[in-house]
Scaffold this active site. Sequence first.
Site, PDB file in Angstrom:
ATOM      1  CE  LYS A  52      -3.931  -2.206   2.301  1.00 43.41           C
ATOM      2  NZ  LYS A  52      -4.662  -2.433   3.559  1.00 43.41           N
ATOM      3  CD  GLN A  96      -3.617  -5.023   6.645  1.00 49.11           C
ATOM      4  OE1 GLN A  96      -3.700  -4.025   5.953  1.00 49.11           O
ATOM      5  NE2 GLN A  96      -4.057  -6.200   6.241  1.00 49.11           N
ATOM      6  CG  ASP A 119      -9.952  -0.850   4.633  1.00 47.87           C
ATOM      7  OD1 ASP A 119      -9.617  -1.114   3.463  1.00 47.87           O
ATOM      8  OD2 ASP A 119      -9.226  -1.082   5.611  1.00 47.87           O
TER       9      ASP A 119
END
Length: 293
Positions: A52, A96, A119
Amino acid sequence: MQILDGKQTSSTIQDEIAAEVAAIRSAGGKIPHLAAILVGNNPASEAYVRNKVKDCERVGFGSSLFRFDETISEEALLDKIREVNENAEIDGLIVQLPLPAHISAEKVTETLAPEKDVDGFHPVNVGRMAKNLPAYLPATPYGILELLKRYPIETSGKHCVVLGRSHIVGSPMSILMARNDNPGNCTVTLCHSRTKDLKAQTLQADILIAALGIPEFVKADMVKEGAVVIDVGITRVEDASKKSGFALRGDVAYDEVAPRCSWITPVPGGVGPMTRAALLLNTLDAAKRSFYP
């Protein structure tokens, strides 16, 4: 049979984003900034976050990575999220997963500001998605939609069968494929561990989306001739022939299923790169305040 090449499509999307960021920079506008929180040292999570950061560098985004030991308390982590919520320089934040057992993923998601939830997991964004309102979509389903759109694959009036009902992929995928949009307008069947006669369901699919996390679960006799198959799964399996000692396998037995398909995603190189591209698209929207003032 033709390949839905997520790697190439993701690269194209990144080029488009990079061009837009360059124009923003030339105009003196705000450069998008994505932050990530990583708890512990899970190797898969480490690799994913590292990728990322590289993606942000490629398209010209700013990025921040906040690392914490797995012993961090839940409240300390929530405090950090609240701090990022208040930081006007940061447009998007991802935490995460997975998290240590003593930290509630639900509390983490609900603490994150909806306008920075790139997200697409916050209940506000999930609700807006379900109502077909502008929202940050979960990255993997969003990436799949972009892949279907850009080839393009006709979805209107088709029967889409989704295998798996997770909140990250299966459930939102079923909502997105059914809603009045393009891609969308499918008749959707959502299958899971309690579904009876699963094979009878999958054989009806014009579009089959496998998101179970069970390597090579979908066999050739489960797939209708000419179907479009999207393989979301990616699992490490032991393979002595590989230098690493393992190989990556999807939820679909690719070699036997591919000849029956009109289109199919490979593993790796299919859905995975599209998930990363979708995260960048959400972050760009966050920086532009596309959905929230």
